[in-house]
Design an enzyme around this catalytic site. Structure first.
Site, PDB file in Angstrom:
ATOM      1  N   ALA A 123       1.253  -1.201  -0.158  1.00 28.22           N
ATOM      2  CA  ALA A 123      -0.389  -0.068  -0.020  1.00 28.22           C
ATOM      3  C   ALA A 123       0.591   1.273   0.206  1.00 28.22           C
ATOM      4  O   ALA A 123       1.985   1.063   0.184  1.00 28.22           O
ATOM      5  CB  ALA A 123      -0.569  -0.246   1.342  1.00 28.22           C
ATOM      6  N   LYS A 124       0.397   2.464  -0.284  1.00 28.49           N
ATOM      7  CA  LYS A 124       0.991   4.002   0.404  1.00 28.49           C
ATOM      8  C   LYS A 124       0.166   4.569   0.024  1.00 28.49           C
ATOM      9  O   LYS A 124      -1.180   4.829  -0.520  1.00 28.49           O
ATOM     10  CB  LYS A 124       2.157   4.060  -1.226  1.00 28.49           C
ATOM     11  CG  LYS A 124       3.390   4.796  -0.934  1.00 28.49           C
ATOM     12  CD  LYS A 124       4.170   3.966  -0.981  1.00 28.49           C
ATOM     13  CE  LYS A 124       5.327   5.130  -0.238  1.00 28.49           C
ATOM     14  NZ  LYS A 124       6.730   3.509   0.151  1.00 28.49           N
TER      15      LYS A 124
END
Ligand code: NAD
Length: 435
Positions: A123-124
């Site tokens: 994720a980011k």
């Protein structure tokens, strides 16, 4: 046809077009993904699954600024994949951050976690703001409102943020506190990269550099190069570069050149790294004026003859222009994306072994995993235990990747992508598609 725009609007593409620029880090990463998918003969459905994030959230973050005015910021969180476990990835505060960049970085995290065998997806997150122009109070209000807006996305068993550019331990402490206020209990495992006193881990700050050195030593051993007296060049003297240089120095290597944004410093007899670190610490994290070595440009530094080159500054440093002049035996990618896809084949032809970023600098996410484990156990390890387990996981990851390299007769970089993609694809097949 706006091919490039299309390219960015979905993180991957199947057919590289004529104007494909494999000199940018994201496009380079996409190129490597596509190539690994081809080696694995992924079918179209699986390709599409792995090419697209499972969730993308954009939020507006209204904040009352110090001058009393209301300002609205845009915030993002992209979960690329959560097949292997809860998703994991940093939060970037930067004025140019956008959803496409966050998407690409999220997929990068999926492959990085898979390569080092931590049970996380990728994720980011990001908030479009300039942290240098904001007061501490404004940063805190942005962070807390962003966290509240992402309350349904984050969670210790769902999605676990960490620091990235423009965010730090303090930001993580605010996220942890805000999330805990909503759950009405202290939930330390919702973020990693926290200060030690509130559930952070020993060894986290040094983890990336330590991991770089562990895999570098493993690669040197494969090539029969002893670390003692080996010539090492390090670009970048921040967290990753300075720790990598220090640990190689402690192995008895001769670190003949180091650099930071102020320029390069070269001493063929070897630089006294603890002295250079003390100098940089006392000089506002800058090597400017360091007298233990001769000045050299950052460009020339990369082209020095050496056993190990550790680019640990920024992306795109070794590209099609300078790749033919690189004279290292091993390149260990401390930074994300320091070698472009165009440079890869040139370096491969020169017989240079590249330890790819998704493997080389994965020590940080590995100790983030340890931090999460410790928070969930409520039992904290000594620094010695953290480092021992980190070394073990990095060595194992290197060996597993090396085995894939031999099996498929590909470069270590291609092997890392093949290993990661295969792992996620096989796990997805076992889990099946919920309908
Ligand atoms: P940092 O800000 O602590 O240090 C960066 C260093 O690079 C500084 O010394 C800076 O002066 C130098 N630098 C900047 N531009 C340069 C240039 N053009 N030439 C030479 N030196 C230059 O950052 P960091 O945390 O050490 O991260 C470095 C790289 O490693 C980044 O690509 C980052 O994404 C990657 N990385 C960091 C971590 C981590 O845990 N810190 C984890 C994985 C990857």
């Amino acid at each position: 046809m706006p091919y490039k725009k299309d390219l960015y609007s979905t993180p991957y593409y199947k057919e590289p077009g004529p104007i494909l620029d494999k000199e940018s880090p994201f496009e380079s990463m996409m190129e490597r993904f596509r190539y690994a998918a081809e080696i694995l003969k992924l079918d179209d459905g699986m390709f599409d699954y792995l090419a697209n994030p499972v969730k993308q959230v954009t939020v507006s973050i209204p904040v009352i600024m110090d001058n009393g005015e209301l300002q609205v910021f845009e915030g993002y969180r992209v979960i690329h994949d959560n097949v292997l476990g809860p998703s994991k990835g940093g939060i970037r505060f930067a004025s140019d951050v956008n959803i496409d960049e966050v998407k690409a970085l999220a997929s990068w995290m999926t492959w990085k976690c898979a390569v080092v065998n931590v049970p996380f997806g990728g994720a980011k997150g990001g908030v479009r703001c300039n942290p240098r122009e904001l007061s501490t109070g404004e940063l805190e209000r942005i962070t807390r409102r962003y966290t509240a807006a992402m309350f349904d996305v984050f969670g210790p068993e769902v999605d676990i943020p960490a620091p990235d550019m423009g965010t730090n331990e303090q930001t993580m402490a605010w996220i942890m506190d805000t999330y805990s206020m909503h759950t009405k209990k202290t939930t330390t495992a919702v973020v990693t990269g926290k200060p030690l006193i509130i559930g952070g881990s020993h060894g986290r700050k040094e983890a990336t550099g330590r991991g770089v050195v562990t895999v570098t030593l493993a690669a040197m051993s494969k090539l029969g190069i002893s670390p003692v007296n080996a010539k090492v060049v390090v670009q970048g003297f921040g967290n990753v570069g300075s720790i990598s240089a220090k640990l190689m120095y402690e192995q008895g290597s001769r670190v003949i050149a180091i650099s930071d944004v102020s320029g390069g410093y070269y001493n063929p007899k070897g630089i006294d790294i603890p002295e250079a670190m003390a100098y940089s610490d006392a000089n506002k994290n800058s090597l400017e004026g360091y007298e233990g070595a001769e000045p050299i440009s950052n460009e020339d530094l990369l082209e020095l003859e050496c056993d190990v080159l550790i680019p640990a500054a920024k992306e795109d440093q070794i590209n099609k222009h300078n790749a033919p002049r690189i004279k290292a035996k091993i390149i260990s990618e401390g930074a994300n994306g320091p070698v472009t896809a165009n440079a890869d084949s040139i370096l491969d032809d020169l017989g240079i072994l590249i330890i790819p970023d998704i493997l080389a600098n994965a020590g940080g996410v590995t100790v983030s995993y340890f931090e999460w484990v410790q928070d969930r156990q409520g039992y904290f390890w000594t620094g010695e235990r953290v480092n021992r387990r980190l070394n073990r996981m990095m060595r194992q990851a290197f060996q597993l990747t090396y085995d894939v390299k031999e099996e498929y007769n590909v470069t270590l970089r291609q092997a890392a992508y093949v290993y990661a993609i295969k792992k996620v694809a096989e796990t997805l097949k076992l889990r099946g598609i919920y309908a």
